[in-house]
Write a protein that holds these residues in place. Sequence first.
Motif, PDB file in Angstrom:
ATOM      1  N   UNK A  63       0.843  -1.203   0.000  1.00 11.43           N
ATOM      2  CA  UNK A  63       0.000   0.000   0.000  1.00 11.43           C
ATOM      3  C   UNK A  63       0.879   1.254   0.000  1.00 11.43           C
ATOM      4  N   UNK A  64       1.992   1.201   0.719  1.00 11.21           N
ATOM      5  CA  UNK A  64       2.875   2.373   0.833  1.00 11.21           C
ATOM      6  C   UNK A  64       3.452   2.801  -0.515  1.00 11.21           C
ATOM      7  N   UNK A  65       3.652   1.824  -1.419  1.00 12.66           N
ATOM      8  CA  UNK A  65       4.252   2.175  -2.725  1.00 12.66           C
ATOM      9  C   UNK A  65       3.190   2.266  -3.826  1.00 12.66           C
ATOM     10  N   UNK A  66       1.914   2.232  -3.441  1.00 11.10           N
ATOM     11  CA  UNK A  66       0.850   2.423  -4.429  1.00 11.10           C
ATOM     12  C   UNK A  66       0.428   1.162  -5.144  1.00 11.10           C
ATOM     13  N   UNK A  67       0.872  -0.005  -4.638  1.00  9.34           N
ATOM     14  CA  UNK A  67       0.472  -1.276  -5.259  1.00  9.34           C
ATOM     15  C   UNK A  67      -0.867  -1.755  -4.720  1.00  9.34           C
ATOM     16  N   UNK A  68      -1.442  -2.714  -5.434  1.00  9.32           N
ATOM     17  CA  UNK A  68      -2.490  -3.526  -4.861  1.00  9.32           C
ATOM     18  C   UNK A  68      -1.899  -4.187  -3.602  1.00  9.32           C
ATOM     19  N   UNK A 127       7.634   4.735   2.377  1.00  4.61           N
ATOM     20  CA  UNK A 127       8.067   4.558   0.992  1.00  4.61           C
ATOM     21  C   UNK A 127       9.310   5.385   0.690  1.00  4.61           C
ATOM     22  N   UNK A 128      10.201   4.844  -0.183  1.00  7.74           N
ATOM     23  CA  UNK A 128      11.435   5.528  -0.569  1.00  7.74           C
ATOM     24  C   UNK A 128      11.582   5.461  -2.078  1.00  7.74           C
ATOM     25  N   UNK A 129      12.157   6.501  -2.661  1.00  9.03           N
ATOM     26  CA  UNK A 129      12.445   6.435  -4.092  1.00  9.03           C
ATOM     27  C   UNK A 129      13.786   5.752  -4.314  1.00  9.03           C
ATOM     28  N   UNK A 130      13.861   4.947  -5.367  1.00 10.33           N
ATOM     29  CA  UNK A 130      15.150   4.345  -5.723  1.00 10.33           C
ATOM     30  C   UNK A 130      15.432   4.611  -7.205  1.00 10.33           C
ATOM     31  N   UNK A 131      16.724   4.646  -7.521  1.00 17.19           N
ATOM     32  CA  UNK A 131      17.169   4.848  -8.897  1.00 17.19           C
ATOM     33  C   UNK A 131      17.980   3.627  -9.324  1.00 17.19           C
ATOM     34  N   UNK A 132      18.124   3.412 -10.612  1.00 12.62           N
ATOM     35  CA  UNK A 132      18.917   2.265 -11.065  1.00 12.62           C
ATOM     36  C   UNK A 132      20.327   2.317 -10.472  1.00 12.62           C
ATOM     37  N   UNK A 133      20.775   1.148  -9.940  1.00 12.72           N
ATOM     38  CA  UNK A 133      22.103   1.067  -9.333  1.00 12.72           C
ATOM     39  C   UNK A 133      22.071   1.171  -7.823  1.00 12.72           C
ATOM     40  N   UNK A 134      20.975   1.682  -7.257  1.00 12.32           N
ATOM     41  CA  UNK A 134      20.892   1.807  -5.794  1.00 12.32           C
ATOM     42  C   UNK A 134      20.949   0.423  -5.152  1.00 12.32           C
ATOM     43  N   UNK A 135      21.640   0.371  -4.015  1.00 10.51           N
ATOM     44  CA  UNK A 135      21.733  -0.895  -3.281  1.00 10.51           C
ATOM     45  C   UNK A 135      20.804  -0.859  -2.069  1.00 10.51           C
ATOM     46  N   UNK A 136      19.886  -1.819  -2.050  1.00 10.71           N
ATOM     47  CA  UNK A 136      18.958  -1.967  -0.932  1.00 10.71           C
ATOM     48  C   UNK A 136      19.470  -3.109  -0.075  1.00 10.71           C
ATOM     49  N   UNK A 138       8.379  -4.280  -0.586  1.00 12.16           N
ATOM     50  CA  UNK A 138       7.510  -4.105  -1.746  1.00 12.16           C
ATOM     51  C   UNK A 138       8.184  -3.152  -2.719  1.00 12.16           C
ATOM     52  N   UNK A 139       8.015  -3.419  -4.030  1.00 15.80           N
ATOM     53  CA  UNK A 139       8.535  -2.504  -5.056  1.00 15.80           C
ATOM     54  C   UNK A 139       7.358  -2.043  -5.908  1.00 15.80           C
ATOM     55  N   UNK A 140       7.381  -0.775  -6.318  1.00 19.15           N
ATOM     56  CA  UNK A 140       6.258  -0.268  -7.104  1.00 19.15           C
ATOM     57  C   UNK A 140       6.132  -1.090  -8.385  1.00 19.15           C
ATOM     58  N   UNK A 146       2.652   2.651 -10.178  1.00 27.49           N
ATOM     59  CA  UNK A 146       2.134   4.016 -10.131  1.00 27.49           C
ATOM     60  C   UNK A 146       3.015   4.901  -9.273  1.00 27.49           C
ATOM     61  N   UNK A 147       3.749   4.258  -8.316  1.00 28.52           N
ATOM     62  CA  UNK A 147       4.733   4.998  -7.543  1.00 28.52           C
ATOM     63  C   UNK A 147       4.179   5.994  -6.554  1.00 28.52           C
ATOM     64  N   UNK A 148       3.082   5.634  -5.877  1.00 28.76           N
ATOM     65  CA  UNK A 148       2.608   6.490  -4.805  1.00 28.76           C
ATOM     66  C   UNK A 148       3.560   6.349  -3.608  1.00 28.76           C
ATOM     67  N   UNK A 149       3.672   7.376  -2.790  1.00 25.66           N
ATOM     68  CA  UNK A 149       4.584   7.298  -1.637  1.00 25.66           C
ATOM     69  C   UNK A 149       3.844   7.654  -0.361  1.00 25.66           C
ATOM     70  N   UNK A 150       3.723   6.653   0.520  1.00 29.82           N
ATOM     71  CA  UNK A 150       3.013   6.853   1.779  1.00 29.82           C
ATOM     72  C   UNK A 150       3.884   6.396   2.947  1.00 29.82           C
ATOM     73  N   UNK A 151       3.499   6.828   4.142  1.00 30.25           N
ATOM     74  CA  UNK A 151       4.123   6.283   5.350  1.00 30.25           C
ATOM     75  C   UNK A 151       3.038   5.952   6.361  1.00 30.25           C
ATOM     76  N   UNK A 152       3.373   4.987   7.221  1.00 30.45           N
ATOM     77  CA  UNK A 152       2.423   4.604   8.267  1.00 30.45           C
ATOM     78  C   UNK A 152       2.686   5.482   9.485  1.00 30.45           C
TER      79      UNK A 152
END
Lengths: 322, 281
Positions: free
Chosen positions: A44-49, A92-101, A116-118, A158-164
């Motif tokens: 839900x935090x990243x805008x997914x089902x 939720x956090x934004x990531x770019x290609x190459x970022x290490x999680x 979860x990933x968008x 869709x890339x929504x960004x939420x926090x609990x």
Amino acid sequence: MTLEIIEPGTQVTIQDHPGRVGLQARGLFPAGPVDHLAFRLANVLVGNDPGAAGLEIPVGRFTARARFAGVVAFCGAGSPSLNGAPVPLWEALEVAPGDVLASGAPPGAGFRLYLAVSGGIDVPPVLGARALHTMGGIGGLDGRALIRGDLLPVGAGRGRKLRVPQSLRPVHHRDWELEVVRGPQADPQFLTAADWREFTSARWRVNLNSDRLGVLLNPHDFAWARDGAGLAGDHPSNVLDASYPLGGVIVNGDVPTILGPDGPSSGGFTVIATVVHAALWKVGQLRPGQDTVRFREVTPEAADALAAHTEFVLDPAHLDEV
Amino acid sequence: MKVSYCPAGDRYVLVEYGDAELDLRLNFFVVRALAGLTADPPPGFVEAAPGFRSILVHFDPARTSRAALLDHLAAVHELQPDVSSLVLPSRRISLPIAFDDSATRRAVELYAATIRAALYTEGGSNIDYIVAQNGLPDREALYDKVLGSEWWTAFTGFSPGLPFTFSLRAPTELSVPKYNPTRAWTPEGAVGMGGPCLAVFPVESPGSYQLIGRTVPIFDALAHNDVFAASPFLVRAGDRLRFFRVEEDELTEIRRLVLENRYRYEIAEEPFSVAGHLGRQ
């Protein structure tokens, strides 16, 4: 658009929710995340089902590289980081290609971390779900836990960004309380009244050998209300084989076991109590070999009220925009 | 018939029929009632799964009440014809079996070495224990009983597609205690017995049944063989299994042919008449 697994951790699996429902008559429990609340929240935090496929990470340990631009969220128990810098859980956090999680073990209580990933992890569904069923060896990526070098396809999100908000975050403990409904095979036919009182008053240790199939508790010598089980077997814990409820507490000889989402879907042991739906998520956060559990009896009606309370947090209207 | 409804948490009801006895008529009723329930599910129905004489019904309390569900189940029970008049969908499936093969012996040895050396692991195989428990003269007598029976699939469960079968000739003729504690590993394709029940293990899994031999794959999500093209589960509730004996090297060859899609499983559609069965007893 992939997530590359650098360090696979300990049995990191792809899961979705509610998993493979409808196949219990064929011998399959649904699989899916053991803590389905943290799992769905991450989505839900990243805008997914809420049921989109994501990762379940036991002990919080793993490392992966994003080969996509999007939004991710970690929920549950772990110590997540982005390119080496700590990042918050439940946000939720934004990531770019190459970022290490990455993540290490949880600093406090709790056991499983969810990522979860968008767009969700886009592996092909097997028998109607992407969830890995470990005993069945189906779902996930090639029917197995992740290994180094796996490239997980990521869907378009869709890339929504939420926090609990802090007040709505699930709280983890070392000594847990699990709400159960008595039975279907409890006192007076199977257990004595004193057995049931012991079951609901004792502190049970979570055995080190617990996994997605089941959570084993310390052995206990119940008195039992009957001498044997007739044709069903020698021990009073035996019954003619029947299907089990998910979250059922079976007694296998002397060992109570809470059935997990990959567990045996039927068997010949008494189910003395069943963890209610609202408390099932807690089973996913029990730390093997360390935590303890106390069972609290509730009515099915009270369980419905607990379920409404648990689901409240999944409504995006109750969450904050980042 | 006596029917009892027990809550199993807040989302399941365990429906039990009759008394705790091994009467196959209770199971015939379960097979028929479960088909009736799933063909016409009530609101809020999620799924239902059988046992020998029970059905576990999974429901969504947000979409139905427990009371409404029980009313529907009572109506389903009312609709069932007398058991003795049932003709159930069924197939006869013939499977090769290699008794006392090396894979099941490996499982027994592993158990004895890492979990517990027990009476049933003596000699590195469970077979002599089953023979002794049943007062049989020798291993061949046990094999004859397994090969001479038709095995009724009362239900599937435990692991994906595992059939729980009972001898149609004499359901309690053979019986053996299960492992205690449970075995951690069982090879795929193993054939085992627990109590009077004979089962085939579809995947590598734990298990508590005494092992007698090995057969061909009965579950394959990747459908290596055409028999799995429509469904990864070979055996359905109501199917009858027969075993024919092969040596281990023959079984190894057959298992290879299965994976290469060059083996045809022997399956015959043959509806099961309960009246006919009761008449033969």
